[in-house]
Scaffold this motif. Structure first.
Motif, short mmCIF file in Angstrom:
data_model
loop_
_atom_site.label_atom_id
_atom_site.label_comp_id
_atom_site.label_asym_id
_atom_site.label_seq_id
_atom_site.Cartn_x
_atom_site.Cartn_y
_atom_site.Cartn_z
N ASP A 333 -11.26 5.26 -0.18
CA ASP A 333 -11.65 4.04 0.51
C ASP A 333 -10.42 3.20 0.82
OD1 ASP A 333 -10.95 2.77 -1.88
OD2 ASP A 333 -13.00 2.85 -2.63
N ASN A 334 -10.62 1.99 1.29
CA ASN A 334 -9.50 1.18 1.77
C ASN A 334 -8.80 0.38 0.69
OD1 ASN A 334 -11.56 -0.59 1.25
ND2 ASN A 334 -11.40 -1.71 3.17
N ARG A 335 -9.20 0.55 -0.58
CA ARG A 335 -8.57 -0.18 -1.67
C ARG A 335 -7.60 0.73 -2.41
NH1 ARG A 335 -14.18 -1.86 -4.23
NH2 ARG A 335 -14.47 0.29 -3.54
N ILE A 336 -6.44 0.19 -2.71
CA ILE A 336 -5.40 0.98 -3.38
C ILE A 336 -5.55 0.77 -4.88
CG2 ILE A 336 -2.92 1.41 -3.57
CD1 ILE A 336 -2.63 0.24 -0.78
N ASN A 337 -6.30 1.62 -5.54
CA ASN A 337 -6.48 1.56 -6.99
C ASN A 337 -6.99 2.90 -7.47
OD1 ASN A 337 -9.35 1.63 -6.58
ND2 ASN A 337 -9.31 -0.57 -6.19
N SER A 338 -7.29 2.98 -8.74
CA SER A 338 -7.80 4.22 -9.33
C SER A 338 -9.02 3.92 -10.18
CB SER A 338 -6.71 4.89 -10.18
OG SER A 338 -6.25 3.99 -11.19
N LEU A 365 1.06 3.56 -7.56
CA LEU A 365 0.10 2.77 -6.79
C LEU A 365 0.52 1.31 -6.71
CD1 LEU A 365 -3.34 4.23 -7.96
CD2 LEU A 365 -2.06 4.74 -5.88
N GLU A 366 1.17 0.82 -7.76
CA GLU A 366 1.67 -0.56 -7.72
C GLU A 366 2.75 -0.71 -6.64
OE1 GLU A 366 3.03 -1.57 -11.58
OE2 GLU A 366 1.03 -1.62 -12.49
N VAL A 367 3.62 0.28 -6.54
CA VAL A 367 4.65 0.23 -5.49
C VAL A 367 4.02 0.30 -4.11
CG1 VAL A 367 6.65 1.44 -4.54
CG2 VAL A 367 6.40 1.22 -7.01
N VAL A 368 3.03 1.18 -3.95
CA VAL A 368 2.32 1.28 -2.66
C VAL A 368 1.67 -0.04 -2.30
CG1 VAL A 368 0.42 2.41 -1.47
CG2 VAL A 368 1.98 3.77 -2.85
N GLN A 369 1.05 -0.69 -3.29
CA GLN A 369 0.39 -1.96 -3.04
C GLN A 369 1.38 -3.02 -2.58
OE1 GLN A 369 -3.35 -2.98 -3.61
NE2 GLN A 369 -2.22 -3.94 -1.95
N GLN A 370 2.57 -3.04 -3.17
CA GLN A 370 3.60 -4.00 -2.76
C GLN A 370 4.06 -3.73 -1.34
OE1 GLN A 370 6.66 -3.72 -5.72
NE2 GLN A 370 5.39 -4.54 -7.37
N VAL A 371 4.25 -2.46 -1.00
CA VAL A 371 4.67 -2.11 0.36
C VAL A 371 3.60 -2.50 1.37
CG1 VAL A 371 5.29 -0.21 1.89
CG2 VAL A 371 6.18 -0.27 -0.44
N LEU A 411 -6.23 0.42 6.45
CA LEU A 411 -7.24 0.64 7.49
C LEU A 411 -7.59 2.12 7.59
CD1 LEU A 411 -5.72 -1.68 10.26
CD2 LEU A 411 -7.51 -2.24 8.60
N PRO A 412 -8.76 2.45 8.12
CA PRO A 412 -9.12 3.87 8.31
C PRO A 412 -8.07 4.59 9.15
CG PRO A 412 -11.05 2.47 8.62
CD PRO A 412 -9.88 1.54 8.46
N GLY A 413 -7.70 5.78 8.71
CA GLY A 413 -6.66 6.56 9.37
C GLY A 413 -5.29 6.39 8.75
N GLU A 414 -5.09 5.32 7.98
CA GLU A 414 -3.83 5.14 7.27
C GLU A 414 -3.88 5.89 5.93
OE1 GLU A 414 -2.52 0.74 8.95
OE2 GLU A 414 -3.49 0.90 6.99
N PHE A 415 -2.73 6.23 5.41
CA PHE A 415 -2.69 6.98 4.15
C PHE A 415 -1.44 6.59 3.38
CE2 PHE A 415 -0.52 9.53 7.32
CZ PHE A 415 0.63 9.96 6.68
N TYR A 416 -1.49 6.81 2.07
CA TYR A 416 -0.32 6.63 1.22
C TYR A 416 -0.13 7.90 0.41
CZ TYR A 416 -4.09 5.23 -2.01
OH TYR A 416 -5.24 5.17 -2.74
N ILE A 417 1.08 8.09 -0.10
CA ILE A 417 1.48 9.35 -0.71
C ILE A 417 1.88 9.12 -2.16
CG2 ILE A 417 3.10 11.29 -0.54
CD1 ILE A 417 3.45 10.58 2.42
N CYS A 433 -7.35 7.18 4.10
CA CYS A 433 -8.43 6.19 4.11
C CYS A 433 -9.46 6.56 5.19
CB CYS A 433 -7.87 4.79 4.37
SG CYS A 433 -9.13 3.51 4.53
N VAL A 434 -10.72 6.66 4.79
CA VAL A 434 -11.81 6.90 5.73
C VAL A 434 -12.93 5.90 5.41
CG1 VAL A 434 -11.29 9.35 6.05
CG2 VAL A 434 -12.84 8.65 4.21
#
Length: 552
Positions: A333-338, A365-371, A411-417, A433-434
């Protein structure tokens, strides 16, 4: 010297330009401050409308202005240089100090004199690990990692048992309270007890979380120190204790009926493999696989340390620092967490085994959230500027409003690694993200989820990921609305789009052979699986075998 520079910076020169309009001679005088900081073209563009100059003098004015600025700038530089030389000759400036300043400035700005970057601990450890995993000590490394995995698994098992007991005890307490509700107890008493239960669960989960975090940190430090020491001992051929250090320590495992049943289930996994050639003139061979399996099966370690599982782990370790990485796509989903869904299951798998090379999943995930926060803040300011300048268009669209409201989410279509060395068969996880739109049957090739797949494949080309696992139906679990026609349409769309993206790969990476694995949920029927298997060679060009027979 400084006084002279200040005087030059505030020096003004008058630019005089003469031209004729008919029989009348006109003269333009413009004061310019040197050194001129403004671009000549911009300055010329301001002078033309400001003084209502005729268009036929435009080119001549620009040439004269450029020549004047160049000549006056050189004259000012010459004066400054002469003043500097006089200061050196008179002894006002120390010649040796000036020479050392110039030498230091030259050394700092010239690449050939630059100091080499000091290697970091991570880089040193990566090189050492890469050497050891390709040496006779590889089996020792894998056994040590597996023993650490068993230790953490047992700790997680103890945590789950304790949490289960707490929940059961709290459930009994809540039942007793509910029986007394309306008699001797009120709703406030029930709410108070529920709050106490929640707080107790949080305290227990935090306690175990800290203990797991501490245990993994100790394991990581011990493992890295042992690897460095072993590598140093390998360089010393006279070390008598070397044979003891790399002595194989068999892993402890227990094979129960549950484990045997799990092995039987793994053998029931459906799989079809294909070899295809793509490209117009220069054809590239790729491997395609269609599997009915759970996406997390490529991440989980098995406590049963059979040879097949060990070979999977060995292959993953050998290619950890190579140009043949393995990745998979997780639909999130669109939230960056686990905290929910497949993100929570994936984080649980990551926590079962210590990652000795990369940060923990929570830290990544914390680094991704900051970015994302920084990127959303920048995008938000730009959207606000464009919205303010374009108010006459009647406002912004729904996507812009959504970005304004939830700028902390993707947003949908975006992704993190995220990067991993502690998973069974993968090194990289793409969290795509979908939204609920992927469950509908009317998505097109321009859907954000499809475009996200394209961008993921492009990242695979630029970062040496040669094996990628993709959910074929863009879902991890089946639901009632996903009928047979729905599955066939969705599979056809994804097959065709991925084929087009793979043909684009030739222009991205020059044509490198890759393996693409299409995964369907385990709940899908065998009949549906084989229908999809028959569809794949119709869309891709499958290589046919050549049978050689003798004339006799």
């Amino acid at each position: 010297m400084k006084k002279n520079r200040e005087r030059v910076c505030h020096k003004e020169r008058e630019f005089v330009y003469k031209f004729k309009v008919g029989r009348e001679c006109l003269e333009l005088k413009v004061p310019l401050q040197f050194p001129v900081q403004e671009n000549v073209s911009h300055l010329h563009g301001r002078l033309m409308p400001l003084h209502n100059l005729p268009c036929f003098v435009e080119n001549d004015l620009k040439e004269a202005l450029s020549q004047f600025i160049e000549e006056e700038s050189l004259r000012e530089y010459d004066k400054e240089a002469e003043a500097s030389l006089e200061a050196v000759k008179s002894g006002e400036v120390d010649l040796h100090q000036l020479a050392s300043v110039w030498a230091r400035a030259y050394a700092e700005t010239t690449l050939e004199h630059a100091r080499p970057e000091e290697p970091s601990w991570d880089e040193d450890f990566a090189d050492v690990y890469h050497d050891l995993i390709h040496s006779p000590a590889s089996e020792t490394l894998l056994n040590l990692e597996h023993n650490y995995f068993v230790s953490i698994s047992e700790l997680i098992g103890e945590r789950d048992v304790e949490l289960k007991k707490l929940r059961e005890r709290q459930g009994i307490e809540m039942e007793k309270v509910m029986q007394e509700l309306g008699k001797s107890l009120t709703d406030q008493d029930v709410n108070s007890l529920a709050a106490q239960h929640f707080e107790s669960q949080q305290d227990l989960e935090n306690k175990w979380s800290n203990e797991l975090k501490q245990s993994t940190a100790i394991q990581k430090q011990e493992y890295q120190e042992w690897v460095i020491k072993l590598h140093q001992d390998l360089k010393n051929p006279n070390n008598s204790s070397l044979s003891e250090e790399i002595k194989v320590q068999p892993s402890q495992f227990r094979e129960s009926a549950e484990t045997i049943g799990r092995i039987y289930e793994e053998q029931r996994k459906l799989e079809e493999s294909f070899t295809i050639h793509l490209g117009a003139q220069l054809k590239t061979m790729h491997n395609l696989r269609l599997l009915r399996a759970d996406m997390l099966d490529f991440c989980k370690h098995k406590r049963n340390h059979r040879s097949g599982v060990k070979l999977h782990r060995l292959q993953t370790a050998l290619s950890l620092y190579s140009t043949s990485l393995c990745g998979l796509v997780l639909l999130v989903d669109n939230r960056i967490n686990s905290y929910s869904g497949i993100k929570r299951d994936f984080a649980t798998v990551c926590q079962e085994c210590t990652d000795f090379h990369f940060p923990r999943i929570e830290e990544q995930l914390e680094v991704v959230q900051q970015v994302v926060l920084y990127a959303r803040t920048q995008r938000r300011s730009k959207l606000k500027e464009s919205h303010d300048s374009g108010n006459q268009n009647g406002g912004c669209d729904d996507k812009t409003k959504n970005a304004e409201r939830n700028y902390l989410n993707i947003l949908p279509g975006e992704f993190y690694i995220t990067r991993h060395s502690n998973l069974s068969e993968i090194h990289v996880a793409f969290h795509l993200c979908v939204d609920d739109n992927v469950k509908s049957g009317n998505i097109t090739a321009r859907d954000p989820a499809i475009m996200g797949l394209r961008n993921i494949l492009k990242v695979c080309c630029t970062h040496d990921i040669t094996t990628i696992s993709i959910p074929l139906l863009l879902v991890h679990d089946m639901s009632e609305e996903m009928t047979i026609p729905w599955c066939l349409r969705r599979a056809e769309l994804v097959f065709k789009c991925v084929k087009g993206f793979m043909m684009e790969m030739a222009s991205w990476d020059g044509g490198i052979s890759r393996t693409v694995q299409f995964l369907v949920p385990q709940s899908i029927s065998e009949e549906m699986f084989y229908q999809l298997s028959n569809m794949l060679p119709q869309i891709f060009r499958v290589s046919s075998t050549l049978t050689l027979t003798s004339k006799h």
